[in-house]
Design a protein around this motif. Sequence first.
Motif, PDB file in Angstrom:
ATOM      1  N   ASN B  66       0.987  -1.246  -0.088  1.00 30.74           N
ATOM      2  CA  ASN B  66       0.093  -0.186  -0.138  1.00 30.74           C
ATOM      3  C   ASN B  66       0.862   1.225  -0.138  1.00 30.74           C
ATOM      4  O   ASN B  66       1.710   1.310   0.696  1.00 30.74           O
ATOM      5  CB  ASN B  66      -0.809  -0.062   1.262  1.00 30.74           C
ATOM      6  CG  ASN B  66      -1.931   1.036   1.494  1.00 30.74           C
ATOM      7  OD1 ASN B  66      -2.431   1.241   0.309  1.00 30.74           O
ATOM      8  ND2 ASN B  66      -2.457   1.662   2.435  1.00 30.74           N
ATOM      9  N   ASP B  67       0.505   2.257  -0.763  1.00 30.32           N
ATOM     10  CA  ASP B  67       1.162   3.332  -0.788  1.00 30.32           C
ATOM     11  C   ASP B  67       2.632   3.420  -1.462  1.00 30.32           C
ATOM     12  O   ASP B  67       3.332   4.380  -1.532  1.00 30.32           O
ATOM     13  CB  ASP B  67       1.305   4.186   0.494  1.00 30.32           C
ATOM     14  CG  ASP B  67       1.615   5.531   0.533  1.00 30.32           C
ATOM     15  OD1 ASP B  67       1.279   6.357  -0.440  1.00 30.32           O
ATOM     16  OD2 ASP B  67       2.449   6.039   1.163  1.00 30.32           O
ATOM     17  N   ALA B  68       2.698   2.523  -2.090  1.00 29.74           N
ATOM     18  CA  ALA B  68       4.102   1.992  -2.753  1.00 29.74           C
ATOM     19  C   ALA B  68       4.330   3.111  -4.000  1.00 29.74           C
ATOM     20  O   ALA B  68       3.306   3.349  -4.579  1.00 29.74           O
ATOM     21  CB  ALA B  68       4.338   0.637  -3.101  1.00 29.74           C
ATOM     22  N   VAL B  69       5.695   3.273  -4.329  1.00 31.24           N
ATOM     23  CA  VAL B  69       5.656   4.391  -5.241  1.00 31.24           C
ATOM     24  C   VAL B  69       6.423   3.583  -6.555  1.00 31.24           C
ATOM     25  O   VAL B  69       7.296   2.642  -6.284  1.00 31.24           O
ATOM     26  CB  VAL B  69       6.877   5.385  -5.109  1.00 31.24           C
ATOM     27  CG1 VAL B  69       7.055   6.453  -6.228  1.00 31.24           C
ATOM     28  CG2 VAL B  69       6.234   6.428  -4.025  1.00 31.24           C
ATOM     29  N   VAL B  70       5.650   3.404  -7.583  1.00 29.40           N
ATOM     30  CA  VAL B  70       6.203   2.752  -8.895  1.00 29.40           C
ATOM     31  C   VAL B  70       6.537   3.635 -10.184  1.00 29.40           C
ATOM     32  O   VAL B  70       5.638   4.655 -10.391  1.00 29.40           O
ATOM     33  CB  VAL B  70       5.095   1.718  -9.070  1.00 29.40           C
ATOM     34  CG1 VAL B  70       5.490   0.862 -10.707  1.00 29.40           C
ATOM     35  CG2 VAL B  70       4.892   0.749  -7.923  1.00 29.40           C
TER      36      VAL B  70
END
Lengths: 98, 96
Positions: B66-70
């Motif tokens: 959750n909330d990861a930056v890709v």
Amino acid sequence: MKKEDTVKLISAEGFEFVIDKKAAMVSHTIRNMLTSPGGFAETQLGEVTFPEISTPILEKVCQYFYWSLQYASGMETEFHIEPEITLELMMAANYLHT
Amino acid sequence: MAMYIRVKRNKTTYFVQCDPTETALDIKQKLQTLIDEPSTNQCLTLVATNDVLDDSKTLAEQKVENDAVVALTLRKDGNEFEEVYIAQPENLKSFS
């Protein structure tokens, strides 16, 4: 995920955040802009520019929208706010009625 | 909504709602409708680890939380993918 169901929020520096309308509606100010009949140009374009909100603050606000939806659906996590952005974030939240 | 990830390219961030059991390909197909680029022209990289996401694996398997930056990169003229580029605002602390 359809284009029509998203809105683009643009920060002071011109950075763009594409989020679900449902998330954006957490903000009463944005909800009014998007739903008031015929009033705002934003309604048609699906774009809202915030010349007074800086990029990191606007991103935090978007994260908050999603956190708020998650929290409402029963996921009780903490929302982390870095102390150094607190004041600016509060001013943005006040403006957005969030 | 189970989770969301932040897909970034240049000055744009897409908040994408997803589920840990969805694959990277599922995410690309969602992005496809937003950016009008077919999934085959998209490449996703998890910023925290610099790992390129595998289409067939789920997000959970690839430690996308959750909330990861890709980071999103696109194929240029049907050939190679562009370099990862995420613009940063000039002064990170813009106290007024």
